[in-house]
Design an enzyme around this catalytic site. Structure first.
Site, PDB file in Angstrom:
ATOM      1  N   THR A 187      50.273  45.563 127.089  1.00  0.00           N
ATOM      2  CA  THR A 187      50.347  44.192 126.565  1.00  0.00           C
ATOM      3  C   THR A 187      51.804  43.771 126.365  1.00  0.00           C
ATOM      4  OG1 THR A 187      48.321  44.679 125.322  1.00  0.00           O
ATOM      5  CG2 THR A 187      49.464  42.651 124.763  1.00  0.00           C
ATOM      6  N   SER A 205      57.351  48.169 118.635  1.00  0.00           N
ATOM      7  CA  SER A 205      56.882  47.231 117.614  1.00  0.00           C
ATOM      8  C   SER A 205      56.388  47.928 116.347  1.00  0.00           C
ATOM      9  CB  SER A 205      55.786  46.362 118.221  1.00  0.00           C
ATOM     10  OG  SER A 205      55.470  45.336 117.339  1.00  0.00           O
ATOM     11  N   HIS A 206      55.105  47.748 116.031  1.00  0.00           N
ATOM     12  CA  HIS A 206      54.580  48.265 114.769  1.00  0.00           C
ATOM     13  C   HIS A 206      54.143  49.726 114.865  1.00  0.00           C
ATOM     14  CE1 HIS A 206      51.445  46.833 117.348  1.00  0.00           C
ATOM     15  NE2 HIS A 206      50.639  47.685 116.767  1.00  0.00           N
ATOM     16  N   ASP A 245      57.168  43.140 111.105  1.00  0.00           N
ATOM     17  CA  ASP A 245      56.831  44.430 111.707  1.00  0.00           C
ATOM     18  C   ASP A 245      58.076  45.146 112.214  1.00  0.00           C
ATOM     19  OD1 ASP A 245      57.389  42.833 113.891  1.00  0.00           O
ATOM     20  OD2 ASP A 245      55.907  43.791 115.171  1.00  0.00           O
ATOM     21  N   ASP A 286      59.726  45.438 115.009  1.00  0.00           N
ATOM     22  CA  ASP A 286      60.751  44.743 115.798  1.00  0.00           C
ATOM     23  C   ASP A 286      60.956  43.297 115.376  1.00  0.00           C
ATOM     24  OD1 ASP A 286      58.202  44.156 116.755  1.00  0.00           O
ATOM     25  OD2 ASP A 286      58.928  43.721 118.764  1.00  0.00           O
ATOM     26  N   ASP A 332      58.940  40.653 115.124  1.00  0.00           N
ATOM     27  CA  ASP A 332      58.292  39.479 115.710  1.00  0.00           C
ATOM     28  C   ASP A 332      56.982  39.094 115.035  1.00  0.00           C
ATOM     29  OD1 ASP A 332      56.901  41.612 116.732  1.00  0.00           O
ATOM     30  OD2 ASP A 332      57.144  41.073 118.846  1.00  0.00           O
ATOM     31  N   ARG A 333      56.473  39.958 114.153  1.00  0.00           N
ATOM     32  CA  ARG A 333      55.232  39.602 113.460  1.00  0.00           C
ATOM     33  C   ARG A 333      55.521  39.156 112.028  1.00  0.00           C
ATOM     34  NH1 ARG A 333      50.357  43.638 115.117  1.00  0.00           N
ATOM     35  NH2 ARG A 333      50.858  43.758 117.345  1.00  0.00           N
ATOM     36  N   THR A 377      45.605  37.696 125.450  1.00  0.00           N
ATOM     37  CA  THR A 377      46.422  38.359 124.438  1.00  0.00           C
ATOM     38  C   THR A 377      47.782  38.766 125.009  1.00  0.00           C
ATOM     39  OG1 THR A 377      44.497  39.156 123.250  1.00  0.00           O
ATOM     40  CG2 THR A 377      46.523  40.420 122.985  1.00  0.00           C
ATOM     41  N   GLU A 383      49.099  34.146 117.613  1.00  0.00           N
ATOM     42  CA  GLU A 383      48.070  35.141 117.867  1.00  0.00           C
ATOM     43  C   GLU A 383      47.521  35.617 116.531  1.00  0.00           C
ATOM     44  OE1 GLU A 383      48.639  37.717 121.581  1.00  0.00           O
ATOM     45  OE2 GLU A 383      50.539  37.896 120.525  1.00  0.00           O
ATOM     46  N   LYS A 401      57.340  35.840 119.817  1.00  0.00           N
ATOM     47  CA  LYS A 401      56.896  35.509 118.475  1.00  0.00           C
ATOM     48  C   LYS A 401      58.007  35.877 117.508  1.00  0.00           C
ATOM     49  CE  LYS A 401      53.889  39.624 118.200  1.00  0.00           C
ATOM     50  NZ  LYS A 401      53.889  40.155 119.585  1.00  0.00           N
TER      51      LYS A 401
END
Ligand code: VG1
Ligand code: CO
Length: 544
Positions: free
Chosen positions: A18, A113-114, A278, A280, A282-283, A345, A364, A377
């Protein structure tokens, strides 16, 4: 300094998911594993000789090592200039900002990321194009094809560079410039939002905020923007010192993993606003005093309140949401008389819509929100958007959300994740559903009747590219939905995601507990997909 051409052989498992290639650190430490993928990225591109490449990552373990390798490979492959964040640090949205601002050819972002970090954790790498956004499928497919037959890579024979000192040095014929990780991004944020108004809000004795960096990349960004520029007290930040192992945590900003923040916002004398980002950056998760805002609602509410924000005062061109995200934003779009696009997604599907000026805000359900200011994001952007709205409306988070539900109705929404499921079992579940789906339309389950069942396929309205098999949707006649898909970001086994949504126009029922409101649909999902039987799990791992 000479260019070395190293003979290598392919790895069979370098298909980007993804959001880039994510594997255990130990896999990336396999000789040539990282190099193969990086060379495959370069081999998939054309026309970058002499151009600029941006490189940075979320600071997790292996970030510095990978960056040194990438710098030497980018130089050997002919990039003219490389911009790298100090210490190898760039949050994902900051990298997107830098690519756009300096008209770079593209960028390489190091992040999983997370996903947990550290020696035994995960690592990741992805390529972003010149618009600042994740490479579209056309490019990630091309990269994957090359990884399957790669036979050599190029690397400059040179010593490591000092990544901690700002300024330019030469690596062969290539200029490497170490840039401040935060400055460009902070400047962009101050150009979008009403910082003066937010400053007043943060100075007010009646308003307190708590931001949790989860020991990941956003700490220094929050310090510069929230504290230095907007005047929040240092005590408003927690877990804002980035650590290579993210403090052994799981920097996924949801009610389960961001427990430190949840304790504060649901505790005694709770602040008025809480947020977390998160790994990186972006969340985002947004909380009010003892109140949780679902990411889908957050997108809808930001869209409905965009006129309070200087950058979006002129109106929105459109909204885009990923397919599993609730339909709350669609209702706002309908009222505003603008289009709401439904994409698969992953942020890479928003790029064309943003570039073509068809959408302004995107989001998202997985705690990702953003806009046309970058092509990723953006966690802190969402926090600042909320602060700007709170400053303008002078109401609590809870009051704003409840007012929104009164006007638009409430889309009850929840995601159930079954993590680390045996891959064969997960694939069986999805295959069974595909077969079963054919006959579902018209069938009744309790209070619900199936309207349609399909495997989501998306035709990009800008370039006509088609992405199929993006998740199984079961739609009911009252607009409720159940969606199933398998995660494309995990590194172990499979993760089954079940997304459940129902619409409730009746204000008297808006205070129901979400899981209670969705109970029947959740049972129907299990009845249709045999989740418990096939996964061997009685309960989901995480509910958001
Ligand atoms: C997940 C989320 C998706 C998000 C992706 C990358 O993907 O569901 O919405 O875009 O992570 O986010 P998947 O395939 O595991 O469901 V991030 O912040 O991990 O780069
Ligand atoms: Co992320």
């Amino acid at each position: 300094m000479s260019i070395k051409v190293v003979t290598t052989s392919p790895f069979s498992d370098q298909k980007p998911g993804t959001s880039g290639l994510r594997k255990k650190v130990t896999v990336f430490q396999t000789p040539n594993y990282l190099e193969n993928f990086v060379q495959s990225i370069f081999d998939s591109l054309e026309g970058f000789a002499g151009q600029t490449l941006v490189v940075g990552g979320d600071g997790r373990y292996y970030n510095r090592h990978a960056i040194q390798t990438i710098l030497k490979m980018a130089a050997a492959n002919g990039f003219g200039k490389i911009l790298v964040g100090r210490g190898g640090i760039l949050s994902t949205p900051a990298a997107s900002c830098v690519i756009r601002k300096y008209n770079a050819f593209g960028g390489i972002i190091l992040s999983a990321s997370h996903n947990p970090a550290g020696k035994d954790g995960d690592f990741g790498i992805k390529y972003n194009t010149g618009n600042g956004g994740p490479a579209p499928e056309k490019i990630t497919d091309a990269i994957y094809e090359i990884t399957k037959s790669i036979s050599e890579y190029k690397i400059l024979e040179a010593g490591d560079l000092d990544l901690d000192r700002l300024g330019a040095t030469k690596l062969g014929d290539t200029v490497v410039e170490v840039i401040d990780s935060v400055a460009d991004y902070a400047e962009l944020m101050s150009s979008l939002f009403d910082f003066d108004r937010i400053k007043l809000l943060l100075a007010s004795p009646d308003f307190r905020l708590c931001f949790d960096g989860m020991h990941a990349v956003t700490g220094p960004y929050a310090q510069e923007i929230l504290v230095n520029r907007l005047g929040a007290p240092t005590s408003a930040l927690q877990n804002c010192v980035p650590l290579e192992d993210f403090g052994d945590g799981h920097p996924d900003p949801n009610l389960v993993y961001a427990h430190d923040l949840v304790e504060v916002l649901y505790g005694e004398n709770a602040p008025d606003f809480g947020a977390a980002s998160d790994g990186d950056g972006d969340r985002n998760m947004i909380l009010g005093k003892k109140f949780f805002v679902t990411p889908s609602d957050s997108l809808a509410i930001l869209a409905a309140n965009a006129h309070h924000v200087p950058a979006y005062k002129g109106g929105l061109a459109g909204i885009a949401r990923s397919m599993p995200t609730s339909q709350a934003p669609d209702r706002v779009a309908a009222r505003l008389g603008i289009e709401c696009y439904e994409t698969p997604t992953g942020w890479k599907f928003f790029g064309n819509l943003l570039d073509a000026g068809k959408a302004t805000l995107c989001g998202e359900e997985s705690f990702g929100t953003g806009s046309n200011h970058v092509r990723e994001k953006d966690g802190l952007w969402a926090v600042l958007f909320w602060l700007n709205v709170l400053a303008a409306r002078q109401q609590s988070v809870e009051a704003i959300v409840k007012e929104h539900w009164q006007l638009y109705g409430r889309n009850f929404y929840s995601r159930h994740d079954y993590e680390g499921v045996d891959s064969d079992r997960a694939n069986t579940l999805v295959d069974n559903l595909r077969k079963k789906g054919v006959d579902l339309a018209g069938q009744k389950f309790g209070n619900y009747q199936v309207d349609f069942c399909d495997d989501f396929s998306y035709t990009d309205p800008v370039d006509g590219s088609v992405s199929s098999k993006q998740g199984l949707r079961i739609g009911f006649t009252d607009g409720s939905r159940i969606v199933f898909r398998l995660s494309g970001t995990g590194t172990q086994g499979a993760t089954l995601r079940l997304y459940v949504e129902s619409y409730e126009p009746n204000i008297a029922k808006h205070n129901l507990d979400t899981q209670e409101a969705l109970k029947e649909l959740i049972e129907i999902a299990d009845q249709i997909a045999q989740i418990k039987v096939l996964t061997g799990r009685a309960e989901p791992t995480v509910i958001t």
